[in-house]
Design a protein around this motif. Sequence first.
Motif, PDB file in Angstrom:
ATOM      1  N   THR A 136       6.886  -0.871  12.555  1.00 33.28           N
ATOM      2  CA  THR A 136       8.272  -0.896  13.032  1.00 33.28           C
ATOM      3  C   THR A 136       9.176  -0.315  11.964  1.00 33.28           C
ATOM      4  O   THR A 136       8.856  -0.308  10.775  1.00 33.28           O
ATOM      5  CB  THR A 136       8.766  -2.336  13.312  1.00 33.28           C
ATOM      6  OG1 THR A 136       8.740  -3.061  12.079  1.00 33.28           O
ATOM      7  CG2 THR A 136       7.898  -3.046  14.333  1.00 33.28           C
ATOM      8  N   ILE A 137      10.298   0.160  12.405  1.00 32.21           N
ATOM      9  CA  ILE A 137      11.341   0.622  11.499  1.00 32.21           C
ATOM     10  C   ILE A 137      12.652   0.322  12.220  1.00 32.21           C
ATOM     11  O   ILE A 137      12.705   0.365  13.462  1.00 32.21           O
ATOM     12  CB  ILE A 137      11.182   2.126  11.170  1.00 32.21           C
ATOM     13  CG1 ILE A 137      12.185   2.583  10.109  1.00 32.21           C
ATOM     14  CG2 ILE A 137      11.306   2.989  12.408  1.00 32.21           C
ATOM     15  CD1 ILE A 137      11.927   4.003   9.586  1.00 32.21           C
ATOM     16  N   GLU A 145      18.697   1.768  11.804  1.00 35.32           N
ATOM     17  CA  GLU A 145      19.473   2.266  10.662  1.00 35.32           C
ATOM     18  C   GLU A 145      18.579   3.022   9.688  1.00 35.32           C
ATOM     19  O   GLU A 145      18.926   4.088   9.207  1.00 35.32           O
ATOM     20  CB  GLU A 145      20.141   1.090   9.942  1.00 35.32           C
ATOM     21  CG  GLU A 145      21.233   0.440  10.730  1.00 35.32           C
ATOM     22  CD  GLU A 145      21.569  -0.926  10.148  1.00 35.32           C
ATOM     23  OE1 GLU A 145      20.717  -1.829  10.294  1.00 35.32           O
ATOM     24  OE2 GLU A 145      22.636  -1.069   9.559  1.00 35.32           O
ATOM     25  N   GLU A 146      17.401   2.455   9.436  1.00 37.11           N
ATOM     26  CA  GLU A 146      16.460   3.127   8.541  1.00 37.11           C
ATOM     27  C   GLU A 146      16.021   4.465   9.135  1.00 37.11           C
ATOM     28  O   GLU A 146      15.922   5.473   8.452  1.00 37.11           O
ATOM     29  CB  GLU A 146      15.230   2.237   8.304  1.00 37.11           C
ATOM     30  CG  GLU A 146      15.509   1.031   7.427  1.00 37.11           C
ATOM     31  CD  GLU A 146      14.392  -0.016   7.473  1.00 37.11           C
ATOM     32  OE1 GLU A 146      14.361  -0.883   6.602  1.00 37.11           O
ATOM     33  OE2 GLU A 146      13.556   0.036   8.411  1.00 37.11           O
ATOM     34  N   MET A 147      15.766   4.449  10.433  1.00 41.49           N
ATOM     35  CA  MET A 147      15.303   5.663  11.110  1.00 41.49           C
ATOM     36  C   MET A 147      16.353   6.762  10.996  1.00 41.49           C
ATOM     37  O   MET A 147      16.024   7.929  10.771  1.00 41.49           O
ATOM     38  CB  MET A 147      15.037   5.327  12.581  1.00 41.49           C
ATOM     39  CG  MET A 147      14.370   6.435  13.344  1.00 41.49           C
ATOM     40  SD  MET A 147      12.689   6.758  12.740  1.00 41.49           S
ATOM     41  CE  MET A 147      12.527   8.466  13.225  1.00 41.49           C
ATOM     42  N   ARG A 200       9.813   4.388  20.877  1.00 38.90           N
ATOM     43  CA  ARG A 200       8.525   4.341  20.188  1.00 38.90           C
ATOM     44  C   ARG A 200       8.048   5.766  19.942  1.00 38.90           C
ATOM     45  O   ARG A 200       8.131   6.619  20.828  1.00 38.90           O
ATOM     46  CB  ARG A 200       7.501   3.577  21.038  1.00 38.90           C
ATOM     47  CG  ARG A 200       6.227   3.195  20.290  1.00 38.90           C
ATOM     48  CD  ARG A 200       5.216   2.510  21.193  1.00 38.90           C
ATOM     49  NE  ARG A 200       5.566   1.158  21.578  1.00 38.90           N
ATOM     50  CZ  ARG A 200       5.352   0.082  20.829  1.00 38.90           C
ATOM     51  NH1 ARG A 200       4.790   0.192  19.653  1.00 38.90           N
ATOM     52  NH2 ARG A 200       5.705  -1.114  21.256  1.00 38.90           N
ATOM     53  N   VAL A 201       7.588   6.028  18.730  1.00 39.74           N
ATOM     54  CA  VAL A 201       7.066   7.351  18.376  1.00 39.74           C
ATOM     55  C   VAL A 201       5.548   7.285  18.414  1.00 39.74           C
ATOM     56  O   VAL A 201       4.946   6.417  17.784  1.00 39.74           O
ATOM     57  CB  VAL A 201       7.537   7.780  16.972  1.00 39.74           C
ATOM     58  CG1 VAL A 201       6.915   9.107  16.580  1.00 39.74           C
ATOM     59  CG2 VAL A 201       9.052   7.864  16.933  1.00 39.74           C
ATOM     60  N   LEU A 202       4.923   8.206  19.166  1.00 39.93           N
ATOM     61  CA  LEU A 202       3.472   8.199  19.343  1.00 39.93           C
ATOM     62  C   LEU A 202       2.923   9.611  19.207  1.00 39.93           C
ATOM     63  O   LEU A 202       3.669  10.574  19.329  1.00 39.93           O
ATOM     64  CB  LEU A 202       3.132   7.692  20.756  1.00 39.93           C
ATOM     65  CG  LEU A 202       3.549   6.268  21.115  1.00 39.93           C
ATOM     66  CD1 LEU A 202       3.863   6.165  22.592  1.00 39.93           C
ATOM     67  CD2 LEU A 202       2.441   5.304  20.741  1.00 39.93           C
ATOM     68  N   ILE A 213      10.790   1.578  17.025  1.00 41.86           N
ATOM     69  CA  ILE A 213      12.081   1.581  16.336  1.00 41.86           C
ATOM     70  C   ILE A 213      12.897   0.419  16.893  1.00 41.86           C
ATOM     71  O   ILE A 213      13.181   0.353  18.088  1.00 41.86           O
ATOM     72  CB  ILE A 213      12.781   2.931  16.532  1.00 41.86           C
ATOM     73  CG1 ILE A 213      11.885   4.001  15.912  1.00 41.86           C
ATOM     74  CG2 ILE A 213      14.150   2.930  15.895  1.00 41.86           C
ATOM     75  CD1 ILE A 213      12.106   5.366  16.452  1.00 41.86           C
ATOM     76  N   THR A 214      13.204  -0.535  16.024  1.00 43.45           N
ATOM     77  CA  THR A 214      13.778  -1.807  16.484  1.00 43.45           C
ATOM     78  C   THR A 214      15.244  -1.930  16.111  1.00 43.45           C
ATOM     79  O   THR A 214      15.760  -1.180  15.285  1.00 43.45           O
ATOM     80  CB  THR A 214      13.049  -2.984  15.809  1.00 43.45           C
ATOM     81  OG1 THR A 214      13.283  -2.896  14.394  1.00 43.45           O
ATOM     82  CG2 THR A 214      11.566  -2.942  16.089  1.00 43.45           C
TER      83      THR A 214
END
Lengths: 409, 409
Positions: free
Chosen positions: A194-195, A198-200, A227-229, A242-243
């Motif tokens: 997870t990220i 804001e971090e993303m 979600r990145v896949l 991404i949360t």
Amino acid sequence: MALIVQKYGGTSVGTTERIKNVARRVARWKAQGHDLVIVVSAMSGETNRLIALANDIQANPDPRELDVVVSTGEQVTIGLLSMALQEIGVPAHSYCGWQVRVTTDSAHGKARIQSIDEEEIRADLSAGKVVIVAGFQGVDELGHITTLGRGGSDTSAVALAAALGAEECQIYTDVDGVYTTDPRVVPEARRLKTITFEEMIEMASLGSKVLQIRSVEFAGKYRVRLRVLSSFEEDEGEGTLITFEEDENMEKAVVAGIAFDRNEARINVKGVPDKPGIAYQILGPIADANIEVDMIIQNVGENGTTDFSFTVPRGEFQRSLTILRDVQAHIGAAKIDANDKVAKLSIVGVGMRSHCGVASTMFRTLAEEGINIQMISTSEIKVSVLVDEKYLELAVRVLHKAFSLDQED
Amino acid sequence: MALIVQKYGGTSVGTTERIKNVARRVARWKAQGHDLVIVVSAMSGETNRLIALANDIQANPDPRELDVVVSTGEQVTIGLLSMALQEIGVPAHSYCGWQVRVTTDSAHGKARIQSIDEEEIRADLSAGKVVIVAGFQGVDELGHITTLGRGGSDTSAVALAAALGAEECQIYTDVDGVYTTDPRVVPEARRLKTITFEEMIEMASLGSKVLQIRSVEFAGKYRVRLRVLSSFEEDEGEGTLITFEEDENMEKAVVAGIAFDRNEARINVKGVPDKPGIAYQILGPIADANIEVDMIIQNVGENGTTDFSFTVPRGEFQRSLTILRDVQAHIGAAKIDANDKVAKLSIVGVGMRSHCGVASTMFRTLAEEGINIQMISTSEIKVSVLVDEKYLELAVRVLHKAFSLDQED
């Protein structure tokens, strides 16, 4: 059974073989009982081919007509993917932006989505069809074709997920998630489960080009689970979710990752009269020339003068210097010191907010390796430094280790 | 000052250089004070490229999705031509079929135009803009993209000319008009200043591929003045005007031209029982296999049997024979005689109606050269014969001379 929006980028649909692979993946999700809306980009290379045609005709193509031309790239992909699904027995319908009324403003080439008409999509989903929508494009109030700008397909996908209240928006790309840093530089780099948004956003704007930054902002605004896949692995795994920091109750690591960007050039205007309006006099002409400025630093002056530094993309280095030579005479600056062999490196993490000492750990680690820091800039969740480009890889490796990013969190 | 619709085909817009040439030509017409609506095809090769992509995915591409894919070809051209006009200072606006609401039925791949919404076009023309419309495409009542079939851009142009009440519809192509016959076969072939609609339809359907036949029928129905001109000469000249016989008071030549078609194969079913229903029993299975039959001949029988002959496209020759072998056993025909080295040659002219002796002049001329006629078929304004392919050029040349087609009319 959930409604899922999936987005496949240009390399994922780069050939007819790859389009067939995407169709098989979509069919597997469909077989699990999900409702699926698929957003696709143009086949890789196609948008550049179309822009080259336009540039052959006009050095600065008319923005309205350029949108007419480049939007065809995604239109080809939606038709081909729909065929590929039907070929393996999955009913599907394709739609251009104007057909599901992805209404945007009229800013051709960088339009913003205002609304999406979900009626036809819902009807198709109810009828058991997979709905395929062309990314990157929309239509304005007057019925003119618009495009959202490079990477706009991510934004299209998030906007559709928001409009339809989708359970999740899955961005399929050529990497299988977001990493603590570039694995080509640090083999121990680890995929983050997870990220936070804001971090993303910091990672994306700092050169970690996994997602288009506007799509992340959009997802944050409308609370869309992103979600990145990877579209290149048979089993896509879990990728990186991404949360929303507020929503998740998990213990966060202090530092999420390290981003870096080689596309930087530093300009240092020395001996500038230390008086109001000087920053504008220096950066105004740069902005007027449409040069994007990244880091900006001005130190407290002494003896009535100060030093003013900023960075620009490397491709704009010479043009910036030309502009500044005029400015220098005009404002009476002592000299200009510049260097285009620099790189920016940033540590990013929401945990920094409550943990002091992150910056000092960073500076100490770099100092121990003898790496000089040329500029520093900080925000609430990141610390960026500018270093000599030749030390970049070393700096990333030692910091990755110093913050224990190679350990499972 | 008149409203003129001009159509430029795929070879006329095959490269960005050629698109610039088209823009300069349009600018010259505009400078003369005309209002201009321009219809364009896809850049040459583009439609085939798109179809190949689709065929890579589905052997028989879904018709709805194929239209989504192939309609992008024209969309690229309209944007590029609009840019090219703006680049030389001529204001222009491009439109896809769906934007000016070229409403068609839902027969994907061969849709028929039902209506065109002229409001936006008129507004642009009033504002001094050149209006550029994508040919070949439309939109059905449900908002799905449709295409009109190969060569459909001609039909789009004629339909626009009809809807707007244009003074003239000019079809720019790679030839500078309609000739008495193919100049590659007969160097003395002469460009016709005028040709009637009926003659043009016969010439077009007989293999003179200057105009798509449906567009000519459409022009006849809506009384649109059609002119064929060359887009490859600096001065387009007068081309060939396609007239309504009733409207024109001029003395017509007896024969307007000679058309020919090498894409023919002859099948002769011999010793067929001479009873009702036999034609259907032979041609029904051929039609069911989607094979297009051209000439059909059945002679008066004797002794209870007759011979039945027809021609098919050469590419369907083997498939037709396979089908007929079953039919032969079933109907008890004596034998099948077939030949795919034949060609059809036709003399066309509205003047034939009032001049007897045209057919006999034709037959005598061929006989004098020792050319055997294998089949004959006639209509009110044409006589077609099937000959051994190796005599085709000779036959065309001697007939061209026999009917004085090399003389100014």
